[in-house]
Design an enzyme around this catalytic site. Structure first.
Site, PDB file in Angstrom:
ATOM      1  N   HIS A  36      -3.249   7.554   1.746  1.00  0.00           N
ATOM      2  CA  HIS A  36      -3.668   6.224   1.316  1.00  0.00           C
ATOM      3  C   HIS A  36      -5.084   6.001   1.834  1.00  0.00           C
ATOM      4  O   HIS A  36      -5.395   6.354   2.977  1.00  0.00           O
ATOM      5  CB  HIS A  36      -2.706   5.175   1.873  1.00  0.00           C
ATOM      6  CG  HIS A  36      -3.173   3.772   1.666  1.00  0.00           C
ATOM      7  ND1 HIS A  36      -3.634   3.330   0.444  1.00  0.00           N
ATOM      8  CD2 HIS A  36      -3.266   2.721   2.523  1.00  0.00           C
ATOM      9  CE1 HIS A  36      -3.988   2.057   0.568  1.00  0.00           C
ATOM     10  NE2 HIS A  36      -3.786   1.672   1.812  1.00  0.00           N
ATOM     11  N   CYS A  92       0.814  -1.226   0.000  1.00  0.00           N
ATOM     12  CA  CYS A  92       0.000   0.000   0.000  1.00  0.00           C
ATOM     13  C   CYS A  92       0.843   1.269   0.000  1.00  0.00           C
ATOM     14  O   CYS A  92       0.364   2.339  -0.374  1.00  0.00           O
ATOM     15  CB  CYS A  92      -0.958   0.008   1.178  1.00  0.00           C
ATOM     16  SG  CYS A  92      -2.128  -1.350   1.097  1.00  0.00           S
ATOM     17  N   ASN A 128     -10.099   0.265  -0.587  1.00  0.00           N
ATOM     18  CA  ASN A 128      -8.642   0.293  -0.498  1.00  0.00           C
ATOM     19  C   ASN A 128      -8.069  -0.305  -1.785  1.00  0.00           C
ATOM     20  O   ASN A 128      -8.162  -1.512  -1.996  1.00  0.00           O
ATOM     21  CB  ASN A 128      -8.213  -0.505   0.734  1.00  0.00           C
ATOM     22  CG  ASN A 128      -6.709  -0.495   0.950  1.00  0.00           C
ATOM     23  OD1 ASN A 128      -5.950  -0.122   0.056  1.00  0.00           O
ATOM     24  ND2 ASN A 128      -6.283  -0.920   2.121  1.00  0.00           N
TER      25      ASN A 128
HETATM   26  O1  UT7 Z   1      -3.929  -0.764   3.241  1.00  0.00           O
HETATM   27  C1  UT7 Z   1      -3.088  -1.326   4.185  1.00  0.00           C
HETATM   28  C2  UT7 Z   1      -3.373  -0.806   5.481  1.00  0.00           C
HETATM   29  N1  UT7 Z   1      -4.599  -1.377   5.979  1.00  0.00           N
HETATM   30  C3  UT7 Z   1      -5.138  -0.827   6.996  1.00  0.00           C
HETATM   31  O2  UT7 Z   1      -4.642   0.166   7.469  1.00  0.00           O
HETATM   32  C4  UT7 Z   1      -6.351  -1.482   7.611  1.00  0.00           C
HETATM   33  C5  UT7 Z   1      -6.353  -1.189   9.053  1.00  0.00           C
HETATM   34  N2  UT7 Z   1      -7.453  -1.748   9.769  1.00  0.00           N
HETATM   35  C6  UT7 Z   1      -8.749  -1.366   9.616  1.00  0.00           C
HETATM   36  O3  UT7 Z   1      -9.066  -0.566   8.761  1.00  0.00           O
HETATM   37  C7  UT7 Z   1      -9.758  -1.894  10.591  1.00  0.00           C
HETATM   38  O4  UT7 Z   1      -9.090  -2.570  11.624  1.00  0.00           O
HETATM   39  C8  UT7 Z   1     -10.829  -2.830   9.974  1.00  0.00           C
HETATM   40  C9  UT7 Z   1     -11.794  -2.040   9.108  1.00  0.00           C
HETATM   41  C10 UT7 Z   1     -10.119  -3.906   9.178  1.00  0.00           C
HETATM   42  C11 UT7 Z   1     -11.637  -3.504  11.082  1.00  0.00           C
HETATM   43  O5  UT7 Z   1     -12.226  -2.539  11.946  1.00  0.00           O
HETATM   44  P1  UT7 Z   1     -12.097  -2.692  13.530  1.00  0.00           P
HETATM   45  O6  UT7 Z   1     -12.893  -1.621  14.100  1.00  0.00           O
HETATM   46  O7  UT7 Z   1     -10.615  -2.722  13.846  1.00  0.00           O
HETATM   47  O8  UT7 Z   1     -12.785  -4.068  13.802  1.00  0.00           O
HETATM   48  P2  UT7 Z   1     -12.147  -5.399  14.438  1.00  0.00           P
HETATM   49  O9  UT7 Z   1     -11.166  -6.013  13.520  1.00  0.00           O
HETATM   50  O10 UT7 Z   1     -11.715  -5.073  15.829  1.00  0.00           O
HETATM   51  O11 UT7 Z   1     -13.426  -6.319  14.503  1.00  0.00           O
HETATM   52  C12 UT7 Z   1     -14.537  -5.979  15.287  1.00  0.00           C
HETATM   53  C13 UT7 Z   1     -15.603  -7.050  15.110  1.00  0.00           C
HETATM   54  C14 UT7 Z   1     -15.086  -8.482  15.245  1.00  0.00           C
HETATM   55  O12 UT7 Z   1     -16.058  -9.230  15.930  1.00  0.00           O
HETATM   56  P3  UT7 Z   1     -15.878  -9.566  17.484  1.00  0.00           P
HETATM   57  O13 UT7 Z   1     -14.612 -10.336  17.559  1.00  0.00           O
HETATM   58  O14 UT7 Z   1     -15.816  -8.236  18.167  1.00  0.00           O
HETATM   59  O15 UT7 Z   1     -17.115 -10.346  17.767  1.00  0.00           O
HETATM   60  C15 UT7 Z   1     -15.015  -8.951  13.815  1.00  0.00           C
HETATM   61  O16 UT7 Z   1     -15.173 -10.349  13.717  1.00  0.00           O
HETATM   62  O17 UT7 Z   1     -16.177  -6.953  13.787  1.00  0.00           O
HETATM   63  C16 UT7 Z   1     -16.170  -8.254  13.196  1.00  0.00           C
HETATM   64  N3  UT7 Z   1     -16.060  -8.093  11.741  1.00  0.00           N
HETATM   65  C17 UT7 Z   1     -17.125  -7.907  10.951  1.00  0.00           C
HETATM   66  N4  UT7 Z   1     -18.430  -7.816  11.199  1.00  0.00           N
HETATM   67  C18 UT7 Z   1     -19.268  -7.598  10.159  1.00  0.00           C
HETATM   68  C19 UT7 Z   1     -14.929  -8.104  10.997  1.00  0.00           C
HETATM   69  N5  UT7 Z   1     -15.243  -7.919   9.700  1.00  0.00           N
HETATM   70  C20 UT7 Z   1     -16.596  -7.783   9.647  1.00  0.00           C
HETATM   71  C21 UT7 Z   1     -17.514  -7.564   8.598  1.00  0.00           C
HETATM   72  N6  UT7 Z   1     -18.824  -7.474   8.893  1.00  0.00           N
HETATM   73  N7  UT7 Z   1     -17.121  -7.411   7.303  1.00  0.00           N
END
Ligand code: UT7
Length: 324
Positions: free
Chosen positions: A251, A114, A281
């Site tokens: 980005h 990225c 992304n």
């Molecule tokens: O381009 C390279 C750089 N990439 C990045 O910088 C990405 C960085 N990370 C992010 O943008 C975020 O961490 C995400 C968008 C990937 C995730 O957001 P988050 O607020 O960090 O959520 P999380 O990973 O802590 O997940 C929260 C909950 C989890 O459930 P539990 O464990 O709390 O029950 C996940 O299983 O959301 C769940 N979850 C979803 N739920 C519905 C994960 N993906 C999904 C989904 N739909 N698509």
């Protein structure tokens, strides 16, 4: 007097197929509301089955050439940032070279995921200021849809396909921060974090191209701090601070990362180019896509000071300060 690599053309290409968040609700335990609120993404483009990264890159290159009023053979070098090449080799850059009808010069790819466009732009700037090339086409192009695990809701809803291109030209500057062109850059990587974002296949391991794996939450925690710090480093190298910034071109991974970085830099969101809602992304393509959209929308104007910053797999991160 000094040589500056000045942007004289910009263009982009997005595949025709637009996929709204709601489409994922049919096959995954997810919702439009979750995707929007956690990432800011509303839709993304996916390449057609027979459309490759070099196709997207060539379309963006042609748009940038037209914008600059140049012919393909006016270009000396092509640098393509991509992690999703058509083939293991040759480079996407050489494929673009033939697709746009460029019969001389040279081309090569840069792979920093990225952060790839930041690395490509920094290398292209070095080619120009060292006299290796007078005009360089710098492209970010990706088909991340090809490395998605469609059963993994935590990744496959986040990425999209697209390409953006800039043309840099050697011009004489006064060696001040008022010069147009690339003014400063800062590159970083730390391989200890490589498990945070990677693809689980490759030539010398599985023999196939693999699927993307990401610890989104852990990466999120690294992102705002590292992006703010690299932007500050690049600005301080030329004795500028946040007040000098006309536009942040970040980005486009997550609106919350974009907002957090802008807040830490004290730059209001109306001075940030945001395309994540429409593109998702697109990895190395996201910054040149955002630049092209920013110009098309009449936001980025000649003379504006831009800070572009990105972080991704490696981890690799960095920033470029340039006067448009
Ligand atoms: O381009 C390279 C750089 N990439 C990045 O910088 C990405 C960085 N990370 C992010 O943008 C975020 O961490 C995400 C968008 C990937 C995730 O957001 P988050 O607020 O960090 O959520 P999380 O990973 O802590 O997940 C929260 C909950 C989890 O459930 P539990 O464990 O709390 O029950 C996940 O299983 O959301 C769940 N979850 C979803 N739920 C519905 C994960 N993906 C999904 C989904 N739909 N698509």
């Amino acid at each position: 007097m000094t040589t500056r690599a000045v942007v004289i053309g910009v263009g982009h290409y997005l595949p025709e197929r637009v996929v709204p968040n709601s489409e994922f609700e049919e096959s995954l335990d997810t919702s439009d509301e979750w995707i929007r609120s956690r990432s800011g993404i509303e839709r993304r483009h996916f390449a057609a089955e027979d459309e490759t990264t070099s196709d997207l890159a060539a379309y963006a290159a042609k748009a940038a050439l037209e914008h600059a009023g140049l012919e393909p053979d006016d270009i000396d070098a092509i640098v393509v940032a991509t992690s999703t090449p058509d083939l293991t080799f040759p480079s996407v850059a050489t494929m673009v070279q033939s697709k746009i009808g460029m019969t001389q010069g040279f081309g090569f790819d840069v792979q920093a995921v990225c952060a790839g466009f930041i690395y490509a732009l920094t290398n292209a700037n070095a080619l120009v200021v060292s006299g290796q090339a007078r005009r360089v086409l710098v492209i970010g192009a990706e088909t991340f849809s090809r490395i998605m695990d469609w059963t993994d809701r935590s990744t496959c809803v986040l990425f999209g396909d697209g390409a953006g291109a800039l043309i840099l030209e050697a011009q004489v500057g006064n060696n001040t921060n008022e010069d147009r062109g690339v003014l400063s850059a800062d590159l970083n990587s730390d391989g200890r974090y490589r498990d945070m974002l990677y693809v689980d296949g490759g030539v010398s391991t599985t023999g196939d191209s693999g699927k993307l794996r990401m610890q989104g939450n852990a990466l999120f925690r690294q992102a705002v701090e590292k992006l703010t710090s690299t932007a500050h480093t690049a600005l301080s190298k030329i004795d500028l601070d946040d007040n000098a910034v006309d536009w942040i071109v970040p980005h486009q991974a997550n609106i919350r990362i974009i907002q957090g970085t802008a807040r830490k830099m004290g730059v209001p969101m109306d001075r940030v180019i945001v395309t994540v809602q429409d593109h998702g992304n697109t990895s190395a393509a996201s910054i040149p896509l955002a630049m092209s959209v920013g110009v098309t929308e009449g936001k980025i104007k000649q003379g504006d000071l831009l800070v572009a910053e990105a972080i991704g797999g490696g981890l690799a991160w960095g920033s470029v300060v340039l006067r448009w």
